[in-house]
Design an enzyme around this catalytic site. Structure first.
Site, PDB file in Angstrom:
ATOM      1  CE  LYS A  43      37.949  48.741  42.861  1.00 44.25           C
ATOM      2  NZ  LYS A  43      38.314  48.769  41.440  1.00 44.25           N
ATOM      3  CE  LYS A  60      31.664  45.395  35.222  1.00 49.25           C
ATOM      4  NZ  LYS A  60      31.970  44.476  36.335  1.00 49.25           N
ATOM      5  CG  ASN A  89      40.608  36.332  36.428  1.00 46.81           C
ATOM      6  OD1 ASN A  89      39.817  36.257  37.370  1.00 46.81           O
ATOM      7  ND2 ASN A  89      41.851  36.701  36.595  1.00 46.81           N
ATOM      8  CB  SER A 130      39.473  45.580  43.583  1.00 43.27           C
ATOM      9  OG  SER A 130      39.790  45.088  42.312  1.00 43.27           O
TER      10      SER A 130
HETATM   11  P1  NAD Z   1      37.293  36.184  30.991  1.00 40.90           P
HETATM   12  O1  NAD Z   1      37.162  36.903  29.708  1.00 40.90           O
HETATM   13  O2  NAD Z   1      38.645  36.008  31.587  1.00 40.90           O
HETATM   14  O3  NAD Z   1      36.639  34.728  30.879  1.00 40.90           O
HETATM   15  C1  NAD Z   1      35.382  34.468  30.346  1.00 40.90           C
HETATM   16  C2  NAD Z   1      35.404  33.032  29.839  1.00 40.90           C
HETATM   17  O4  NAD Z   1      34.099  32.654  29.435  1.00 40.90           O
HETATM   18  C3  NAD Z   1      36.325  32.854  28.640  1.00 40.90           C
HETATM   19  O5  NAD Z   1      37.103  31.678  28.797  1.00 40.90           O
HETATM   20  C4  NAD Z   1      35.352  32.734  27.477  1.00 40.90           C
HETATM   21  O6  NAD Z   1      35.856  31.963  26.386  1.00 40.90           O
HETATM   22  C5  NAD Z   1      34.183  32.041  28.154  1.00 40.90           C
HETATM   23  N1  NAD Z   1      32.909  32.236  27.464  1.00 40.90           N
HETATM   24  C6  NAD Z   1      32.477  33.336  26.806  1.00 40.90           C
HETATM   25  N2  NAD Z   1      31.249  33.107  26.296  1.00 40.90           N
HETATM   26  C7  NAD Z   1      30.903  31.863  26.644  1.00 40.90           C
HETATM   27  C8  NAD Z   1      29.773  31.042  26.408  1.00 40.90           C
HETATM   28  N3  NAD Z   1      28.727  31.495  25.703  1.00 40.90           N
HETATM   29  N4  NAD Z   1      29.752  29.790  26.919  1.00 40.90           N
HETATM   30  C9  NAD Z   1      30.799  29.328  27.629  1.00 40.90           C
HETATM   31  N5  NAD Z   1      31.918  30.042  27.878  1.00 40.90           N
HETATM   32  C10 NAD Z   1      31.966  31.289  27.387  1.00 40.90           C
HETATM   33  O7  NAD Z   1      36.296  36.935  32.011  1.00 40.90           O
HETATM   34  P2  NAD Z   1      36.272  36.808  33.595  1.00 40.90           P
HETATM   35  O8  NAD Z   1      37.010  37.955  34.154  1.00 40.90           O
HETATM   36  O9  NAD Z   1      36.628  35.416  33.996  1.00 40.90           O
HETATM   37  O10 NAD Z   1      34.731  37.086  33.877  1.00 40.90           O
HETATM   38  C11 NAD Z   1      33.743  36.067  33.822  1.00 40.90           C
HETATM   39  C12 NAD Z   1      32.489  36.555  34.536  1.00 40.90           C
HETATM   40  O11 NAD Z   1      32.813  36.871  35.887  1.00 40.90           O
HETATM   41  C13 NAD Z   1      31.861  37.825  33.968  1.00 40.90           C
HETATM   42  O12 NAD Z   1      30.466  37.766  34.154  1.00 40.90           O
HETATM   43  C14 NAD Z   1      32.460  38.923  34.830  1.00 40.90           C
HETATM   44  O13 NAD Z   1      31.655  40.090  34.849  1.00 40.90           O
HETATM   45  C15 NAD Z   1      32.457  38.223  36.166  1.00 40.90           C
HETATM   46  N6  NAD Z   1      33.381  38.756  37.168  1.00 40.90           N
HETATM   47  C16 NAD Z   1      34.719  38.886  36.930  1.00 40.90           C
HETATM   48  C17 NAD Z   1      35.552  39.333  37.946  1.00 40.90           C
HETATM   49  C18 NAD Z   1      37.047  39.384  37.770  1.00 40.90           C
HETATM   50  O14 NAD Z   1      37.730  39.642  38.770  1.00 40.90           O
HETATM   51  N7  NAD Z   1      37.596  39.133  36.598  1.00 40.90           N
HETATM   52  C19 NAD Z   1      35.032  39.682  39.185  1.00 40.90           C
HETATM   53  C20 NAD Z   1      33.669  39.533  39.407  1.00 40.90           C
HETATM   54  C21 NAD Z   1      32.848  39.060  38.389  1.00 40.90           C
END
Ligand code: NAD
Length: 417
Positions: free
Chosen positions: A72, A108, A223, A351
């Site tokens: 997953k 992944k 997000n 999820s």
């Molecule tokens: P996303 O694309 O929705 O948001 C990422 C945000 O970070 C964006 O607003 C982007 O502009 C910003 N960003 C990118 N580079 C940057 C930088 N250098 N400095 C500051 N801000 C920056 O992605 P997300 O889903 O929110 O994921 C964010 C992190 O959380 C990732 O590491 C992802 O693997 C992890 N994650 C996400 C989920 C999920 O449910 N979406 C679950 C677990 C972990």
């Protein structure tokens, strides 16, 4: 460790697993199996572009370990996606799933692409093309993707639709993070950020920090970051600084997170938000706040950055935001860190709830989802904190110990070693 190695998330993930195996005194065979994914697929995805030309994108899917259950993990669209990054993220997923005890292994996926450069039509064709290229390796009981950086419910809906067409039946549970009108779970979009806030609340309790009025510096308001902000606000916290890829802002009396996120959507930047002042990224990391939340990408908290941190604790909402030497500095300086595989485990936990609802065809209310998620996160936090205290190890090592033990036990009874 050479500087470049230190930024390789795959080597970092291996180091974390090795440390947990050593601390637990497990047979060498366990690490030999766990140090890499069992399967990695690399695909070329031809996409018809709007101008009539064909562009070929590179995509990956890694399945780290399926001893506990189907693999997953999310699918990321980003120019920096690489085989090593996808492999590292799949390793982290195996142990993240075990953190809250959900019956999955880690997987992944990703595509090397900057989705900002694509039209909606190109994005849809690329998403469907990814499924055409990988669907034989996916399945409700095999490998179950979800959204990650730059992918969302709409993209998941296209992907499930494509998968269903290819297999000739309705298989909603093949991908999670879908829109609610197409088999998604209530509460999934907010789930990761909600879980981050619950983790921060529990950590604050242990450190004797009153959440009401606690100050927060938040990096990334996508997000995860935005929902972390909303939920921390609900707990009485005050987000005083926000760092985005194209600017960083500070507001002493705290941002209204909904207003800031709306502002960014409209203006494509947070700079210029009324009442805020622009600061540098280095100033952001050095702010004397209660909680620092990296919620963007990997390798943000290096040793140099860690030396400057004045937050009372770091709450890793993103995956892999701290490098191993950044970790060492925080440990030496006695700054508590709640690790990614615990802090952001709420996303994969909901999820899993979505997958269960799809398999049963019976759907829960948002309150039910949140209540079950909160319980799972608090139990996981307490179990890991207990290991931290018992073994006198950092929380990251404790989290890996908690999870590696479970995967090793499943591999043992299956006769893998
Ligand atoms: P996303 O694309 O929705 O948001 C990422 C945000 O970070 C964006 O607003 C982007 O502009 C910003 N960003 C990118 N580079 C940057 C930088 N250098 N400095 C500051 N801000 C920056 O992605 P997300 O889903 O929110 O994921 C964010 C992190 O959380 C990732 O590491 C992802 O693997 C992890 N994650 C996400 C989920 C999920 O449910 N979406 C679950 C677990 C972990």
């Amino acid at each position: 460790m050479a500087h470049q190695d230190n930024l390789n998330p795959f080597l970092n993930a291996q180091k974390q697993v090795k440390e947990a195996c050593d601390r637990l005194g497990l047979e060498a065979d366990v690490y030999e199996i766990l140090k890499q994914p069992l399967k990695v697929l690399e695909v070329a995805i031809p996409v018809k572009m709007d101008d009539g030309s064909v562009k070929v994108f590179t995509g990956y899917r890694a399945q780290h370990n399926d001893a506990v259950g189907p693999t997953k993990g999310g699918i990321r669209f980003h120019p920096n996606v690489s085989r090593d990054e996808v492999m590292a993220l799949s390793i982290w997923m195996t142990f993240k799933c075990c953190v809250t005890g959900i019956p999955y292994g880690g997987g992944k996926g990703g595509i090397i692409v900057d989705p900002k450069t694509l039209s909606q039509g190109e994005l849809e064709r690329l998403s469907r093309g990814y499924i055409d290229a990988t669907y034989k390796l996916l399945g409700e009981q095999v490998d179950v993707p979800a959204p990650d950086v730059n992918t969302n419910g709409q993209i998941m809906a296209w992907m499930v639709d494509q998968y269903n067409k290819l297999v000739g039946r309705s298989a909603l549970g093949v991908i999670t993070g879908k829109p609610v009108e197409f088999g998604g779970s209530k509460g999934r979009t907010a789930a990761t950020g909600f879980g981050v806030a619950v983790t921060a609340r529990e950590a604050a309790k242990r450190l004797g920090i009153n959440f009401n009025g606690a100050t927060i510096a938040l990096q990334g308001i996508g997000n995860v970051g935005s929902h972390t902000g909303y939920n921390m606000e609900k707990l009485g916290g005050k987000v005083v600084a926000v760092c985005e890829w194209n600017g960083t802002v500070y507001k002493e009396d705290g941002f209204d997170m909904h207003a800031l996120v709306d502002y960014m959507r409209k203006n494509k930047t947070i700079v210029g938000f009324p009442g805020s002042k622009e600061i540098t990224k280095s100033e952001f990391f050095a702010l004397p706040v209660d909680i620092l939340v990296p919620a963007a990408l990997e390798n943000e908290i290096t040793a140099d950055v860690a030396e400057t941190i004045q937050a009372k604790f770091v709450c890793e909402a993103a995956n892999g935001p701290t490098t191993p030497d950044g970790d060492e500095v925080l440990n030496r300086r006695g700054i508590l860190l709640t690790p990614d595989i615990l802090t952001n485990a709420g996303g994969v936990t909901v999820s899993y709830f979505e997958w269960v609802q799809n398999l049963y065809g019976y759907y829960w209310t948002e309150e039910e989802v949140e209540e079950k998620e909160e319980r799972a996160m608090v139990d996981a936090f307490n179990a890991i904190y207990k290991i931290k205290e018992e073994y006198n190890v950092p929380m990251r090592t404790a989290a890996y110990m908690h999870s590696v033990k479970k995967v090793a036990a499943a591999m043992k009874v299956r006769g893998w070693y």
